[in-house]
Scaffold this active site. Structure first.
Site, PDB file in Angstrom:
ATOM      1  N   GLU A   1     -26.208 -29.389  12.551  1.00 40.15           N
ATOM      2  CA  GLU A   1     -26.565 -30.796  12.739  1.00 40.15           C
ATOM      3  C   GLU A   1     -26.154 -31.237  14.139  1.00 40.15           C
ATOM      4  O   GLU A   1     -24.968 -31.213  14.477  1.00 40.15           O
ATOM      5  CB  GLU A   1     -25.869 -31.670  11.684  1.00 40.15           C
ATOM      6  CG  GLU A   1     -26.515 -33.036  11.586  1.00 40.15           C
ATOM      7  CD  GLU A   1     -25.682 -34.042  10.786  1.00 40.15           C
ATOM      8  OE1 GLU A   1     -25.951 -35.243  10.914  1.00 40.15           O
ATOM      9  OE2 GLU A   1     -24.768 -33.598  10.060  1.00 40.15           O
TER      10      GLU A   1
ATOM     11  N   ARG B   1     -32.827 -24.922  33.418  1.00 36.75           N
ATOM     12  CA  ARG B   1     -32.038 -23.875  32.741  1.00 36.75           C
ATOM     13  C   ARG B   1     -31.450 -22.915  33.777  1.00 36.75           C
ATOM     14  O   ARG B   1     -30.283 -22.530  33.700  1.00 36.75           O
ATOM     15  CB  ARG B   1     -32.963 -23.163  31.742  1.00 36.75           C
ATOM     16  CG  ARG B   1     -32.305 -22.198  30.816  1.00 36.75           C
ATOM     17  CD  ARG B   1     -33.142 -21.970  29.560  1.00 36.75           C
ATOM     18  NE  ARG B   1     -33.217 -23.194  28.766  1.00 36.75           N
ATOM     19  CZ  ARG B   1     -34.312 -23.937  28.607  1.00 36.75           C
ATOM     20  NH1 ARG B   1     -35.466 -23.570  29.136  1.00 36.75           N
ATOM     21  NH2 ARG B   1     -34.259 -25.056  27.915  1.00 36.75           N
TER      22      ARG B   1
ATOM     23  N   ASN C   1     -34.202 -21.314  19.338  1.00 37.63           N
ATOM     24  CA  ASN C   1     -35.413 -21.569  20.120  1.00 37.63           C
ATOM     25  C   ASN C   1     -35.785 -20.291  20.892  1.00 37.63           C
ATOM     26  O   ASN C   1     -35.058 -19.854  21.788  1.00 37.63           O
ATOM     27  CB  ASN C   1     -35.142 -22.738  21.070  1.00 37.63           C
ATOM     28  CG  ASN C   1     -36.352 -23.103  21.895  1.00 37.63           C
ATOM     29  OD1 ASN C   1     -36.994 -22.249  22.484  1.00 37.63           O
ATOM     30  ND2 ASN C   1     -36.650 -24.388  21.954  1.00 37.63           N
TER      31      ASN C   1
ATOM     32  N   ASP D   1     -28.300 -27.196  25.455  1.00 34.93           N
ATOM     33  CA  ASP D   1     -28.967 -28.390  24.939  1.00 34.93           C
ATOM     34  C   ASP D   1     -29.755 -28.980  26.085  1.00 34.93           C
ATOM     35  O   ASP D   1     -29.243 -29.163  27.191  1.00 34.93           O
ATOM     36  CB  ASP D   1     -27.975 -29.411  24.368  1.00 34.93           C
ATOM     37  CG  ASP D   1     -28.695 -30.339  23.402  1.00 34.93           C
ATOM     38  OD1 ASP D   1     -29.111 -29.863  22.327  1.00 34.93           O
ATOM     39  OD2 ASP D   1     -28.895 -31.525  23.721  1.00 34.93           O
ATOM     40  N   SER D   2     -31.020 -29.233  25.814  1.00 31.57           N
ATOM     41  CA  SER D   2     -31.899 -29.621  26.908  1.00 31.57           C
ATOM     42  C   SER D   2     -32.958 -30.593  26.425  1.00 31.57           C
ATOM     43  O   SER D   2     -33.106 -30.832  25.227  1.00 31.57           O
ATOM     44  CB  SER D   2     -32.546 -28.370  27.510  1.00 31.57           C
ATOM     45  OG  SER D   2     -33.015 -27.498  26.493  1.00 31.57           O
TER      46      SER D   2
ATOM     47  N   TYR E   1     -42.479 -29.013  26.348  1.00 32.61           N
ATOM     48  CA  TYR E   1     -43.283 -29.957  27.140  1.00 32.61           C
ATOM     49  C   TYR E   1     -43.861 -29.322  28.403  1.00 32.61           C
ATOM     50  O   TYR E   1     -44.443 -30.028  29.229  1.00 32.61           O
ATOM     51  CB  TYR E   1     -42.421 -31.168  27.528  1.00 32.61           C
ATOM     52  CG  TYR E   1     -41.944 -31.969  26.331  1.00 32.61           C
ATOM     53  CD1 TYR E   1     -42.625 -33.108  25.900  1.00 32.61           C
ATOM     54  CD2 TYR E   1     -40.813 -31.584  25.614  1.00 32.61           C
ATOM     55  CE1 TYR E   1     -42.195 -33.839  24.795  1.00 32.61           C
ATOM     56  CE2 TYR E   1     -40.373 -32.302  24.504  1.00 32.61           C
ATOM     57  CZ  TYR E   1     -41.072 -33.427  24.106  1.00 32.61           C
ATOM     58  OH  TYR E   1     -40.649 -34.135  23.012  1.00 32.61           O
ATOM     59  N   ASP E   2     -43.702 -28.011  28.586  1.00 34.27           N
ATOM     60  CA  ASP E   2     -44.172 -27.362  29.821  1.00 34.27           C
ATOM     61  C   ASP E   2     -45.628 -27.686  30.190  1.00 34.27           C
ATOM     62  O   ASP E   2     -45.914 -27.947  31.358  1.00 34.27           O
ATOM     63  CB  ASP E   2     -43.972 -25.837  29.746  1.00 34.27           C
ATOM     64  CG  ASP E   2     -42.522 -25.435  29.962  1.00 34.27           C
ATOM     65  OD1 ASP E   2     -41.753 -26.245  30.516  1.00 34.27           O
ATOM     66  OD2 ASP E   2     -42.154 -24.311  29.582  1.00 34.27           O
TER      67      ASP E   2
ATOM     68  N   GLY F   1     -38.164 -19.686  23.000  1.00 34.91           N
ATOM     69  CA  GLY F   1     -38.476 -19.903  24.416  1.00 34.91           C
ATOM     70  C   GLY F   1     -37.223 -19.852  25.265  1.00 34.91           C
ATOM     71  O   GLY F   1     -37.183 -19.181  26.303  1.00 34.91           O
ATOM     72  N   LYS F   2     -36.176 -20.539  24.788  1.00 34.46           N
ATOM     73  CA  LYS F   2     -34.898 -20.527  25.521  1.00 34.46           C
ATOM     74  C   LYS F   2     -34.327 -19.114  25.576  1.00 34.46           C
ATOM     75  O   LYS F   2     -33.865 -18.658  26.620  1.00 34.46           O
ATOM     76  CB  LYS F   2     -33.855 -21.385  24.789  1.00 34.46           C
ATOM     77  CG  LYS F   2     -34.054 -22.862  24.850  1.00 34.46           C
ATOM     78  CD  LYS F   2     -32.872 -23.517  24.121  1.00 34.46           C
ATOM     79  CE  LYS F   2     -33.045 -24.993  23.992  1.00 34.46           C
ATOM     80  NZ  LYS F   2     -31.938 -25.603  23.212  1.00 34.46           N
TER      81      LYS F   2
HETATM   82  P1  ITT Z   1     -31.656 -24.989  19.634  1.00 38.65           P
HETATM   83  O1  ITT Z   1     -30.932 -26.292  19.395  1.00 38.65           O
HETATM   84  O2  ITT Z   1     -31.615 -24.094  18.458  1.00 38.65           O
HETATM   85  O3  ITT Z   1     -31.228 -24.315  20.896  1.00 38.65           O
HETATM   86  P2  ITT Z   1     -33.918 -26.744  20.064  1.00 38.65           P
HETATM   87  O4  ITT Z   1     -35.353 -26.527  20.451  1.00 38.65           O
HETATM   88  O5  ITT Z   1     -33.670 -27.654  18.892  1.00 38.65           O
HETATM   89  O6  ITT Z   1     -33.234 -25.318  19.840  1.00 38.65           O
HETATM   90  P3  ITT Z   1     -32.715 -28.704  21.819  1.00 38.65           P
HETATM   91  O7  ITT Z   1     -32.146 -29.524  20.735  1.00 38.65           O
HETATM   92  O8  ITT Z   1     -31.894 -28.457  23.050  1.00 38.65           O
HETATM   93  O9  ITT Z   1     -33.128 -27.261  21.309  1.00 38.65           O
HETATM   94  O10 ITT Z   1     -34.089 -29.374  22.252  1.00 38.65           O
HETATM   95  C1  ITT Z   1     -34.719 -28.959  23.398  1.00 38.65           C
HETATM   96  C2  ITT Z   1     -36.139 -29.464  23.425  1.00 38.65           C
HETATM   97  O11 ITT Z   1     -36.421 -30.003  24.728  1.00 38.65           O
HETATM   98  C3  ITT Z   1     -37.130 -28.319  23.209  1.00 38.65           C
HETATM   99  O12 ITT Z   1     -37.456 -28.159  21.846  1.00 38.65           O
HETATM  100  C4  ITT Z   1     -38.309 -28.750  24.061  1.00 38.65           C
HETATM  101  O13 ITT Z   1     -39.102 -29.644  23.345  1.00 38.65           O
HETATM  102  C5  ITT Z   1     -37.625 -29.493  25.218  1.00 38.65           C
HETATM  103  N1  ITT Z   1     -37.344 -28.559  26.332  1.00 38.65           N
HETATM  104  C6  ITT Z   1     -36.129 -28.089  26.721  1.00 38.65           C
HETATM  105  N2  ITT Z   1     -36.261 -27.205  27.721  1.00 38.65           N
HETATM  106  C7  ITT Z   1     -37.573 -27.108  27.962  1.00 38.65           C
HETATM  107  C8  ITT Z   1     -38.334 -26.338  28.861  1.00 38.65           C
HETATM  108  O14 ITT Z   1     -37.785 -25.450  29.671  1.00 38.65           O
HETATM  109  N3  ITT Z   1     -39.658 -26.499  28.843  1.00 38.65           N
HETATM  110  C9  ITT Z   1     -40.240 -27.358  28.011  1.00 38.65           C
HETATM  111  N4  ITT Z   1     -39.608 -28.100  27.113  1.00 38.65           N
HETATM  112  C10 ITT Z   1     -38.272 -27.982  27.079  1.00 38.65           C
END
Ligand code: ITT
Length: 188
Positions: free
Chosen positions: A39, A177, A10, A68-69, A150-151, A12-13
């Protein structure tokens, strides 16, 4: 400078963690040659973060950090929670938040929080973990285009505005985060 591998695809992260974790050189697992789909079949943020960190650490034989967020909405019983990234069938940021707005049509209680669980996993099995949260409300329509996920539909109680209009610096000061990372840094 010490290197740390982020087990995430991701962008953004990665960008946010790079800017907040200046004590380390943060590199993505992709940059280290890890491109596999992982997975995420855990039942909690912690389980999924551990799966990601351990998978990447095992593959590269290096310590790895995973995040994971997700967003948990009170009136939806905490959904989408760990399923935030794959809430809508398309699974794009926009389709996800549009589905959330649709599922909250006519709902007055818009209370929500972002949750972030971080796991740092070292070869050999040592685990360091920390969780952070930030509270707010789901807006009725998107405001701004900053951030990711979802920001644009999340009104931050701390900032008094949408994370879609907040600057990255503003978001990083109060985000789930940031709060997880600060705790993790103390433990590292
Ligand atoms: P990785 O597993 O590869 O890290 P991912 O996007 O699949 O990437 P997650 O399974 O943790 O990661 O899902 C996190 C989702 O939650 C993310 O795709 C956003 O939709 C939401 N999310 C998490 N943090 C956020 C943030 O700071 N702002 C907005 N949305 C966020």
């Amino acid at each position: 400078m010490k290197k740390i591998v982020l087990a995430s695809s991701n962008k953004g992260k990665l960008k946010e963690i790079k800017h907040m974790f200046t004590e380390y050189e943060v590199v993505s697992c992709k940059d280290m040659g890890f491109n596999d789909e992982i997975e995420e079949n855990g039942k909690t943020f912690y389980e999924n973060a551990l799966i990601k960190a351990k998978t990447v650490s095992d593959a590269l034989n290096l310590p790895a950090l995973a995040d994971d967020s997700g967003i948990c909405v009170e009136s939806l019983g905490g959904a989408p929670g760990i399923y935030s990234a794959r809430y809508s069938p398309e699974g794009t940021d926009r389709s996800n938040y549009e589905l959330l707005l649709k599922n909250l049509e006519g709902v007055k209680n818009r209370k929500a929080k972002f949750v972030c669980c971080m796991v740092y996993y070292k070869p050999g099995g040592e685990i360091i973990t920390a969780t952070g949260e930030t509270e707010g409300e789901v807006l009725y329509a998107p405001e701004g285009e900053n951030g990711f996920g979802y920001d644009p539909v999340f009104y931050s109680n701390d900032l008094g505005k949408s994370l879609g209009v907040a600057t990255e610096e503003e978001k990083n000061a109060i985000s789930h985060r940031r709060r997880a990372l600060e705790k993790l840094k103390e433990l590292l």
